[in-house]
Scaffold this motif. Structure first.
Motif, PDB file in Angstrom:
ATOM      1  N   GLN A   1       0.794  -1.229   0.014  1.00 51.39           N
ATOM      2  CA  GLN A   1      -0.120  -0.001  -0.079  1.00 51.39           C
ATOM      3  C   GLN A   1       1.036   1.246   0.058  1.00 51.39           C
ATOM      4  N   VAL A   2       0.335   2.221  -0.353  1.00 50.98           N
ATOM      5  CA  VAL A   2       1.111   3.600  -0.447  1.00 50.98           C
ATOM      6  C   VAL A   2       0.559   4.235   0.960  1.00 50.98           C
ATOM      7  N   SER A   3       1.573   4.747   1.775  1.00 52.54           N
ATOM      8  CA  SER A   3       1.301   5.565   3.023  1.00 52.54           C
ATOM      9  C   SER A   3       1.788   6.971   2.984  1.00 52.54           C
ATOM     10  N   ILE A   4       1.035   7.768   3.115  1.00 56.91           N
ATOM     11  CA  ILE A   4       1.226   9.276   2.591  1.00 56.91           C
ATOM     12  C   ILE A   4       1.509  10.146   3.841  1.00 56.91           C
ATOM     13  N   PHE A   5       2.096  11.114   4.276  1.00 53.78           N
ATOM     14  CA  PHE A   5       2.103  11.820   5.402  1.00 53.78           C
ATOM     15  C   PHE A   5       1.224  12.822   5.058  1.00 53.78           C
ATOM     16  N   LEU A   6       0.405  13.422   5.865  1.00 55.62           N
ATOM     17  CA  LEU A   6      -0.722  14.662   5.568  1.00 55.62           C
ATOM     18  C   LEU A   6      -0.859  15.370   6.772  1.00 55.62           C
ATOM     19  N   GLU A   7      -0.727  16.580   6.479  1.00 59.88           N
ATOM     20  CA  GLU A   7      -1.508  17.609   7.323  1.00 59.88           C
ATOM     21  C   GLU A   7      -2.812  17.791   7.455  1.00 59.88           C
ATOM     22  N   ASN A   8      -3.429  17.723   8.430  1.00 56.77           N
ATOM     23  CA  ASN A   8      -4.884  18.128   8.548  1.00 56.77           C
ATOM     24  C   ASN A   8      -5.109  19.357   8.030  1.00 56.77           C
ATOM     25  N   LYS A   9      -5.279  19.632   6.883  1.00 56.93           N
ATOM     26  CA  LYS A   9      -5.652  21.031   6.346  1.00 56.93           C
ATOM     27  C   LYS A   9      -6.513  20.885   5.011  1.00 56.93           C
ATOM     28  N   LEU A  10      -7.355  21.850   4.780  1.00 59.84           N
ATOM     29  CA  LEU A  10      -8.240  21.808   4.000  1.00 59.84           C
ATOM     30  C   LEU A  10      -7.471  21.688   2.631  1.00 59.84           C
ATOM     31  N   GLY A  11      -8.006  20.832   1.643  1.00 61.13           N
ATOM     32  CA  GLY A  11      -7.359  20.593   0.000  1.00 61.13           C
ATOM     33  C   GLY A  11      -5.970  19.707   0.130  1.00 61.13           C
ATOM     34  N   HIS A  12      -5.563  19.122   1.207  1.00 63.67           N
ATOM     35  CA  HIS A  12      -4.425  18.281   1.200  1.00 63.67           C
ATOM     36  C   HIS A  12      -4.736  17.006   0.636  1.00 63.67           C
ATOM     37  N   LEU A  13      -5.816  16.441   1.042  1.00 63.40           N
ATOM     38  CA  LEU A  13      -6.209  15.161   0.740  1.00 63.40           C
ATOM     39  C   LEU A  13      -6.381  15.174  -0.945  1.00 63.40           C
ATOM     40  N   GLU A  14      -6.900  16.344  -1.283  1.00 63.50           N
ATOM     41  CA  GLU A  14      -7.379  16.275  -2.812  1.00 63.50           C
ATOM     42  C   GLU A  14      -6.076  16.691  -3.495  1.00 63.50           C
ATOM     43  N   ARG A  15      -4.855  17.055  -3.001  1.00 65.97           N
ATOM     44  CA  ARG A  15      -3.788  17.129  -3.705  1.00 65.97           C
ATOM     45  C   ARG A  15      -3.311  15.632  -3.978  1.00 65.97           C
ATOM     46  N   VAL A  16      -3.528  14.724  -3.303  1.00 64.84           N
ATOM     47  CA  VAL A  16      -3.091  13.427  -3.535  1.00 64.84           C
ATOM     48  C   VAL A  16      -3.953  12.718  -4.503  1.00 64.84           C
ATOM     49  N   THR A  17      -5.185  12.812  -4.452  1.00 66.96           N
ATOM     50  CA  THR A  17      -6.256  12.279  -5.363  1.00 66.96           C
ATOM     51  C   THR A  17      -5.998  13.080  -6.640  1.00 66.96           C
ATOM     52  N   ASN A  18      -5.572  14.169  -6.856  1.00 67.69           N
ATOM     53  CA  ASN A  18      -5.430  14.832  -8.101  1.00 67.69           C
ATOM     54  C   ASN A  18      -4.249  14.143  -8.827  1.00 67.69           C
ATOM     55  N   VAL A  19      -3.129  13.990  -7.978  1.00 65.07           N
ATOM     56  CA  VAL A  19      -1.749  13.420  -8.745  1.00 65.07           C
ATOM     57  C   VAL A  19      -2.257  12.263  -9.165  1.00 65.07           C
ATOM     58  N   LEU A  20      -2.878  11.297  -8.655  1.00 65.65           N
ATOM     59  CA  LEU A  20      -3.089  10.042  -9.090  1.00 65.65           C
ATOM     60  C   LEU A  20      -4.188   9.876 -10.174  1.00 65.65           C
ATOM     61  N   LYS A  21      -5.069  10.928 -10.118  1.00 65.44           N
ATOM     62  CA  LYS A  21      -6.354  11.120 -11.053  1.00 65.44           C
ATOM     63  C   LYS A  21      -5.444  11.354 -12.530  1.00 65.44           C
ATOM     64  N   ASN A  22      -4.483  12.410 -12.377  1.00 62.62           N
ATOM     65  CA  ASN A  22      -3.806  12.468 -13.776  1.00 62.62           C
ATOM     66  C   ASN A  22      -2.884  11.392 -14.150  1.00 62.62           C
ATOM     67  N   ALA A  23      -2.465  10.721 -13.485  1.00 62.12           N
ATOM     68  CA  ALA A  23      -1.873   9.377 -13.828  1.00 62.12           C
ATOM     69  C   ALA A  23      -2.322   8.445 -14.375  1.00 62.12           C
ATOM     70  N   GLY A  24      -3.783   8.387 -14.017  1.00 59.50           N
ATOM     71  CA  GLY A  24      -4.522   7.307 -14.308  1.00 59.50           C
ATOM     72  C   GLY A  24      -4.582   6.151 -13.321  1.00 59.50           C
ATOM     73  N   VAL A  25      -4.304   6.519 -11.994  1.00 57.84           N
ATOM     74  CA  VAL A  25      -4.044   5.107 -11.067  1.00 57.84           C
ATOM     75  C   VAL A  25      -5.497   5.212 -10.303  1.00 57.84           C
ATOM     76  N   ASN A  26      -5.833   3.868 -10.254  1.00 53.76           N
ATOM     77  CA  ASN A  26      -7.203   3.661  -9.639  1.00 53.76           C
ATOM     78  C   ASN A  26      -6.877   3.366  -8.280  1.00 53.76           C
ATOM     79  N   ILE A  27      -7.798   4.197  -7.218  1.00 54.75           N
ATOM     80  CA  ILE A  27      -7.807   3.919  -5.957  1.00 54.75           C
ATOM     81  C   ILE A  27      -8.788   2.898  -5.623  1.00 54.75           C
ATOM     82  N   ARG A  28      -8.028   1.894  -5.122  1.00 58.17           N
ATOM     83  CA  ARG A  28      -9.031   0.592  -4.542  1.00 58.17           C
ATOM     84  C   ARG A  28      -9.675   0.750  -3.141  1.00 58.17           C
ATOM     85  N   ASN A  29      -8.799   1.234  -2.379  1.00 58.93           N
ATOM     86  CA  ASN A  29      -9.409   1.317  -1.038  1.00 58.93           C
ATOM     87  C   ASN A  29      -8.347   2.316  -0.386  1.00 58.93           C
TER      88      ASN A  29
END
Lengths: 146, 433
Positions: free
Chosen positions: A4-32
């Motif tokens: 699995q990929v484990s990511i360090f994240l600060e609890n701030k607005l928009g930070h989770l979306e930074r991750v999903t945006n990178v994966l979306k642009n690369a065509g990586v599917n999030i399973r869980n």
């Protein structure tokens, strides 16, 4: 063995979306996913994705801190008592985990339970010794038919 | 042990006190010839032109940077401009510049102090000394230049910047000693590496002089490791000439401050009372050998302490510790005086975090909290909570041990704290007053 990929994240607005945006642009599917947050304003996001190595590299290149962690993905039945039955066997195997997440694969039939075994060197042998089946990587990543 | 001026450098303390007293009285007489001190002596009776003991200075009013600015450009000048041969000034980006004038005697005295300082650190007339700082109004250029020449070493007035040329000069002329600001030496090393060179094996360097920028002992150790030679700490400020005020000797256990040229006091910046030797406070200095521009009890804003005890080198001039910060940067929380440099020193000992940090002081539920944000380095991140938890606890404990106040340590994503550019603001005080 799956990762699995484990990511360090600060609890701030928009930070989770930074991750999903990178994966979306690369065509990586999030399973869980699961998100562990601490009271200190930061936490760890754990993702099971279609291409973990690629995802991890891309996230690091985009300024995030990401690491690959070994997981054992176990099969269970999607019905009442399914997880209970599985956990009894994991306990019998003597594998003590701190991070886990589950997902339903086929409603009423198959579910997966993923446990972080990065710091448990002989986890695989112990789980297999009690007859547990560790799912092959392409099942976990959802790349079986690709 | 070799000395530049043995008699003065090893003078017994009571002899030094007599010398100071005589020079102090001469200085006070010169000072009142300036319009500022002349006016002050008339309206403030505590300002006298004759004292019986150096310690009587403690009754005199302080001189501040603001006083220098308010009486720009000639308010502190004690001689007719005809006698003056040089001035050095600050950039004055935030108001009037601070300017210091020198006559022939002052320049010669400064050059001698500078030569004494360099000799004390181990520079000899056989050395090739490359001065890698800006020339011009900045005192580090000409100050060192005159000192190197007075000492008799071969000087290379390289000036600042252009790292490739610096390396070429060092290799062409076999530079044995350089003077630079500590942060520049890190950048210079990168250029060495890009060129496939290692300063430890591909130069003739045998020593470094670093100064003009506060730095920690850890940073010095790092520089010494990178260049494979000792780095000596230099301290000075333009109001007190520039470099050559205090310098490390070969023992590197603090900087000898030249007490034949300056009266040194350490005060508590909050109460303005003197602190005992060994305790940190603000450095206050009085010039003793300057004719054109004497300064009495000048508040340097630099935080240091007198290192108690004698130095094995035999010099009797007391030692100050490296500068740990500016009194303007000091903040008080839960009754403790804290300097950002102390926090920085702790973080430099934690390899898992970067050097950039941010301190926020905030009132949370009626209580003042010190929040320290640090970046976790990517290469240390393994993806688990336990590691981060332990790291956070360790940093909390190290800071508490250093400053006696328990901080709230926040681990933040890499790159989220602005990079340090020169004198970056590190402390944000959001307390309601």
């Amino acid at each position: 063995m799956a990762y699995q990929v484990s990511i360090f994240l600060e609890n701030k607005l928009g930070h989770l979306e930074r991750v999903t945006n990178v994966l979306k642009n690369a065509g990586v599917n999030i399973r869980n996913m699961n998100l562990n947050h601490t009271a200190n304003g930061w936490g760890i996001l754990n993702l099971v994705v279609s291409y973990p190595e690629l995802a991890c590299n891309l996230l690091n290149q985009n300024g995030l801190s990401a690491a690959l962690r070994k997981i054992a993905v176990l099969k269970m039945v999607d019905k009442a008592g399914g997880l209970d039955q599985l956990l009894k066997r994991i306990a019998k195997a003597g594998v003590n985990f701190t991070t886990a997440h589950g997902m339903v694969l086929e409603e009423g039939k198959i579910a997966f339970f993923a446990i972080d075994i990065e710091d448990i060197p002989d986890a695989r042998e112990r789980l297999e010794a009690v007859g547990l089946e560790i799912m092959p990587d392409n099942y976990v990543y959802g790349t079986r038919f690709m | 042990m070799e000395y530049w001026e043995k008699e003065i450098e090893t003078m017994p303390r009571n002899g030094l006190r007599f010398l100071q007293l005589a020079r102090l009285n001469t200085t006070l007489e010169a000072a009142v010839r300036s319009s500022y001190y002349g006016g002050l002596a008339k309206r403030d009776r505590s300002f006298r032109t004759r004292v019986g003991e150096v310690a009587e200075l403690q009754d005199f009013p302080f001189t501040t940077k603001q006083d220098l600015r308010d009486h720009f450009p000639y308010g502190f000048l004690s001689l007719p401009t005809k006698e003056i041969i040089r001035l050095h000034s600050s950039s004055g980006t935030t108001g009037n510049p601070t300017v210091i004038y020198h006559n022939r005697h002052d320049i010669a005295s400064w050059a001698n102090l500078m030569a004494r300082s360099l000799f004390c650190a181990g520079v000899r007339d056989t050395d090739v000394f490359q001065n890698i700082v800006g020339y011009g109004l900045f005192t580090g250029g000409l100050g060192f230049q005159y000192g190197i020449e007075r000492l008799g070493a071969l000087s290379i007035p390289a000036g600042a910047g252009n790292s490739l040329r610096q390396i070429k000069l060092m290799r062409d002329y076999g530079t044995t000693a350089i003077h630079a600001i500590p942060s520049y030496l890190g950048r210079l090393l990168e250029v060495f590496r890009e060129e496939g060179l290692d300063p430890r094996t591909d130069t003739s360097l045998r020593m470094l002089v670093i100064g003009a920028e506060p730095h920690t002992e850890e940073q010095r150790q790092r520089i010494q490791e990178m260049y494979g030679v000792k780095a000596f700490n230099s301290f000075g400020l333009s109001e007190m000439n520039g470099p050559g005020v205090a310098f490390e000797c070969e023992f590197q256990q603090g900087l000898h401050i030249w007490e034949d040229a300056y009266v040194v006091e350490i005060i508590d910046p909050a109460t303005l009372e003197p602190v005992p030797d060994g305790e940190y406070g603000e450095l206050v200095m009085t010039t003793l050998d300057r004719e054109a521009n004497p300064l009495i009890r000048y508040r340097t804003r630099d935080i240091t302490r007198i290192i108690p005890g004698e130095c094995p080198c035999g010099r009797t001039h007391r030692r100050i510790d490296r500068i740990t910060g500016r009194s303007d940067d000091m903040f008080i929380i839960k009754g403790c005086n804290i300097f950002p440099m102390q926090i920085e020193g702790v973080l430099l000992r934690v390899p898992e975090v970067g050097d950039d940090y941010r301190i926020t002081i905030d009132t949370v539920a009626g209580q003042d909290d010190m929040i320290v944000e640090v970046e976790v380095k990517k290469e240390w991140f393994r993806g688990d909570l336990q590691f981060l938890d332990a790291l956070q606890k360790r940093i909390t404990r190290l800071i508490r041990d250093e400053v006696l106040v328990s901080p709230v340590v926040r681990l933040v994503e890499p790159g989220s704290i602005p990079k340090a550019e020169g004198k970056a603001v590190r402390v944000f005080d959001k307390r309601i007053r």
